[in-house]
Scaffold this active site. Structure first.
Site, PDB file in Angstrom:
ATOM      1  CG  HIS A 579      -4.210  -0.776  -4.323  1.00  0.00           C
ATOM      2  ND1 HIS A 579      -5.116  -1.237  -3.400  1.00  0.00           N
ATOM      3  CD2 HIS A 579      -4.102   0.559  -4.093  1.00  0.00           C
ATOM      4  CE1 HIS A 579      -5.544  -0.232  -2.658  1.00  0.00           C
ATOM      5  NE2 HIS A 579      -4.944   0.864  -3.051  1.00  0.00           N
ATOM      6  CD  GLU A 580      -1.347   2.685  -5.437  1.00  0.00           C
ATOM      7  OE1 GLU A 580      -2.133   3.633  -5.618  1.00  0.00           O
ATOM      8  OE2 GLU A 580      -1.126   2.207  -4.316  1.00  0.00           O
ATOM      9  CG  HIS A 583      -6.584   4.319  -6.091  1.00  0.00           C
ATOM     10  ND1 HIS A 583      -7.704   4.651  -5.369  1.00  0.00           N
ATOM     11  CD2 HIS A 583      -5.787   3.627  -5.233  1.00  0.00           C
ATOM     12  CE1 HIS A 583      -7.602   4.188  -4.134  1.00  0.00           C
ATOM     13  NE2 HIS A 583      -6.447   3.557  -4.017  1.00  0.00           N
ATOM     14  CD  GLU A 609      -7.860   3.176  -0.795  1.00  0.00           C
ATOM     15  OE1 GLU A 609      -7.465   2.272  -1.565  1.00  0.00           O
ATOM     16  OE2 GLU A 609      -7.222   4.215  -0.581  1.00  0.00           O
ATOM     17  CB  ILE A 712      -3.675   9.280  10.923  1.00  0.00           C
ATOM     18  CG1 ILE A 712      -2.593   8.953  11.953  1.00  0.00           C
ATOM     19  CG2 ILE A 712      -4.332   8.002  10.443  1.00  0.00           C
ATOM     20  CD1 ILE A 712      -3.140   8.339  13.251  1.00  0.00           C
ATOM     21  CG  PHE A 713      -0.028  11.817  12.900  1.00  0.00           C
ATOM     22  CD1 PHE A 713      -0.975  12.498  13.648  1.00  0.00           C
ATOM     23  CD2 PHE A 713       0.363  10.553  13.321  1.00  0.00           C
ATOM     24  CE1 PHE A 713      -1.517  11.934  14.796  1.00  0.00           C
ATOM     25  CE2 PHE A 713      -0.169   9.983  14.465  1.00  0.00           C
ATOM     26  CZ  PHE A 713      -1.114  10.667  15.203  1.00  0.00           C
ATOM     27  N   GLY A 715      -1.230  12.994   6.081  1.00  0.00           N
ATOM     28  CA  GLY A 715      -2.040  12.650   4.931  1.00  0.00           C
ATOM     29  C   GLY A 715      -3.505  12.858   5.214  1.00  0.00           C
TER      30      GLY A 715
END
Length: 801
Positions: A579-580, A583, A609, A712-713, A715
């Protein structure tokens, strides 16, 4: 979700590296039974691990936006562990000779050295404050000059702006990265001292009226010779300036900037609290009965952790064993420990991280949501979700529509999954109701029963060196690149970090990347991510080159080597590495030469993604898997029978896995569109209400998942976690192009691989992602391949993106 819709620029935040915290991968579907996940974005993205959503992968960063920063042949590649250090040493001298120091004063501070690769081994916490203050002072001066002399031309506006912001990204990105992988109190203190200054400069850039008006004038020029990619850069800059508050004046502007500064600090505090609370938990075990059921590899790791805490005589067989909350230790306990009280204790510790005492993130979440709503209203939007989606492919109704379609397709399957596990446990003699800490354990036993598959049976075939060989061979087959390990060519931050060169089929260097594979819970954040170090750009080409070559980080947290054994990976860790790498490929194989839209820069957040999730599919491709699945002791290939079991187990609990991700995605959107921070309902009330339709086993009252939801907090995924599912539709459909052509037809596989490279990987942010997908696939995306790959029933008419 209209595929013809124009894409709208990406959220690029200026305070950290390009990180796709996924992240990266999304939160694991077994999160509450054992797993969770997180991200960031200053230039581009931190990419995260979907199998671990509660771990904080995101580097603390400012919350402001900036569109100026970064949130293949048939022959075998030349990657070789044996000769890597020699190759790297041979190349290192050339690199040193090619680097230059910007000025005499900067040469005394490694953070400011103008080198091809950052001096990770030289930068210390003491360098951060003086180095960054010097740099910021220089950039303030350069910025003031630019505002006075700016011209509405590419050379008079965009290029000087890229030069200015690139210097900030390179130096501050180095600091942010080291804080993620080598965290210390001294570095944390230095970071927090400089962070407000970085935010202040970034706000000045984002709110500059002279620059904004110059961009508007450049866009309005008739007969412009700008390319499509350049026009995308201009459009994104205008949109981001507006979202940065360029149109605000007086008290409104002052309030907006105060909010940005506070959000930046709160994001850092959230991240620090999560890391500290995770590190604070240790459970030392001396009774062998309490580790019964744990695989030998897990007992070895827990004994190794006990050794690191002063128990020098600890062994896998005799103990003591130390349990922590980092994933390589936590997951085996939840999945294999037969001692139920241990699972209960560790589970409660995990779901309550960062939710009490000095590290309580609850008031921080409340304040973040309040400030985000206030900021949205200042900008003329009803809520933060609308602000977030203003720069994404989807609209809020479209994102909600996709989530609801997938929920309907997965809910009944998830309910059936739960019933199946309960029935199986009862058949094994379990009395009473299964609790949350039982689900991971009995799901694993059920999988073993159905498929005769145990994780420990596959581990010996997934030694990291063999997996890397297989991954890089795949890159050669699909994309015509060769990958060579060149340790010694670039400074690294830890002795376990590896360095690689990516070359064309002709041997021409294309890019470089670092791989930091192992968990280091005392200093390194959890999860997995990809980071940009430097982006491809013709503006920064070295002498004799047409462009500056891109450089990336890949950071994982997999099981480290134990004793004389190499790192033996779980299959999930193999998927994470693939996966990485996906990217990293989009960052490294871009052909865009404009730095502001090369690689992942400028790609809409809900499309980025695609390459990462696309690469995961190859883990189930037999030639690919069998090419790397070699027993670490004797080199024998994994038996066909074991491979077939892996494939059969792919869709095990697919409904549950899908529904868990949808719960996280819907929770994120609801918090940022429907939740009233000043109302009587708490964030936990909202989650419990939502769980009635998005879970089949509601969370415990004590569950404080939100206190660890760093995506979400802390990043870049606020009102954007749905992006994982949005992009998974794209990635599944992209892989189906290979299926349609025939995965056994090597010539066609290579041909389509080159097409994927020349479109999805090459075009970067220079073209709308819907158009890029259309060029690759020849049509708009369909949800049918995702549902088919997941083993879920396909609706009569598969919806279109």
């Amino acid at each position: 979700m209209a595929s013809s819709k124009l894409a709208r620029g990406v959220l690029h935040q200026t305070c950290a590296n390009v990180r796709r915290f996924y992240s990266s991968r999304p939160a694991s579907t077994t999160a509450r039974q054992g797993l969770r996940a997180t991200p960031t974005a200053i230039g581009v993205c931190r990419v995260t691990d979907r199998h671990n959503s509660n771990s904080d992968r995101s580097c603390p960063k400012a919350s402001f936006r900036s569109s100026f920063l970064p949130p293949a042949s048939l022959c075998l590649h030349t990657y070789s562990t044996k000769n890597s250090r020699t190759a790297g040493a041979a190349m290192a001298a050339a690199v040193v000779a090619s680097t230059a120091v910007a000025d005499g004063q900067s040469s005394t501070n490694p953070l400011l050295a103008d080198t091809q690769f950052p001096l990770f081994d030289k930068v210390a916490a003491d360098d951060v404050v003086p180095g960054m203050k010097q740099l910021l002072a220089e950039l303030e001066t350069d910025f003031a000059k630019l505002e006075k002399s700016v011209k509405p031309t590419w050379e008079g506006l965009v290029e000087p702006l890229e030069r200015l912001t690139d210097r900030l990204q390179c130096s501050w990105g180095t600091v942010s990265h080291l804080k993620s992988v080598k965290d210390t109190e001294a570095l944390r203190s230095a970071y927090e001292e400089i962070q407000p200054l970085v935010v202040d400069l970034s706000l000045k850039l984002g709110q500059s009226r002279p620059l904004y008006e110059a961009f508007l004038a450049l866009k309005a020029k008739k007969g412009s010779s700008m390319t499509e990619a350049q026009l995308r850069v201009v459009d994104a800059a205008i949109k981001e300036a507006e979202l940065n508050g360029v149109g605000l004046e007086g008290e409104a502007k002052e309030k907006f900037n105060e909010i940005e500064q506070e959000l930046s600090k709160l994001s850092t505090k959230f991240s620090n609290n999560l890391l500290d609370s995770t590190k604070a938990f240790t459970h030392m075990i001396t009774d062998p009965k309490h580790v019964e059921g744990l695989p030998a590899s897990a007992r070895g790791l827990l004994a190794q952790q006990a050794k690191a805490r002063g128990h020098e005589a600890a062994t896998a067989e005799e103990g003591p064993w130390c349990v922590t909350l980092d994933m390589p230790a936590y997951l085996p306990v939840m999945q294999h420990a037969t001692y139920r009280p241990l699972r209960e204790k560790v589970y409660y510790a995990f779901i309550s991280r960062a939710s009490s005492g000095e590290t309580d993130n609850t008031p921080i979440i409340q304040r973040i949501l309040t400030l985000r709503k206030q900021r949205a209203e200042l900008l003329g939007y009803p809520n933060h979700a609308e602000v977030s989606l203003a720069t994404k492919m989807a609209t809020l109704p479209e994102a909600n529509e996709l989530l609801e379609d997938l929920r309907k397709a997965s809910y009944d399957a998830a309910a059936a999954d739960l019933a199946q596990v309960k029935k199986f446990a009862a058949q094994q003699g379990v009395e009473g109701e299964l609790r949350h800490w039982d689900m991971g354990f009995w799901s694993e036993r059920l999988k073993e029963s159905l498929f005769e598959l145990k994780e420990e049976d596959t581990r010996p075939y997934f030694a990291l060196p063999a997996v890397m060989d297989g991954l890089y061979s795949l890159a050669t087959r699909l994309f015509g690149v060769t990958i060579t390990r060149v340790d010694g060519m670039a400074p690294v931050w830890d002795g376990s970090v590896m360095f690689f060169q990516v070359s064309s089929a002709a041997g021409e260097p294309l890019a470089y990347f670092y791989l930091d594979p192992y968990s280091r819970p005392a200093e390194k954040r959890g999860g997995a991510w990809m980071d940009e170090v430097k982006g491809r750009s013709k503006l920064f080409a070295m002498d004799g080159q047409a462009v500056r070559l891109p450089v990336a980080h890949m950071v994982c947290n997999q099981s480290p080597p134990i004793g004389d054994q190499p790192s033996l990976m779980t299959f999930r860790e193999v998927e994470t590495l693939f996966h990485e790498f996906g990217h990293a490929l989009q960052h490294m194989l871009t052909t865009q030469e404009e730095g502001m839209c090369s690689g992942i820069r400028g790609v809409e957040w809900d499309a980025v993604e695609l390459p990462s999730q696309f690469m995961e599919n190859w883990c189930y491709h037999k030639p690919t898997l069998m090419g790397m699945a070699k027993h670490f002791e004797n080199g024998e290939t994994m038996p066909d029978e074991l491979y077939n079991k892996l494939v059969q187990a792919r869709t095990f609990r697919a409904g549950s896995n899908m529904l868990r991700q949808l719960h996280f995605s819907k929770l994120d959107l609801d918090l940022h569109s429907r939740f009233d921070p000043s109302g009587t309902k708490s964030i936990y009330d909202l989650e419990r209400d939502l769980a009635a339709t998005t879970t089949v086993m509601p969370p415990l009252p004590e569950d404080r998942f939100l206190c660890g939801f760093g995506h979400i907090f802390a990043g870049g995924y606020s009102a954007g976690y749905y992006s994982y599912k949005w992009a998974e539709v794209l990635s599944a459909d992209a892989f189906s192009a290979f299926e349609d052509a025939g995965l056994d037809d090597e010539a066609k596989v290579q041909s389509i691989g080159r097409k994927f490279r020349d479109t999805v990987l090459a075009m970067g942010g220079g073209k709308p992602p819907a158009q890029v997908f259309q060029e690759f696939r020849g049509r708009a995306p369909s949800t049918e391949p995702l549902l088919r790959h997941s083993g879920l029933a396909v609706t009569a008419a598969a919806s279109k993106l």
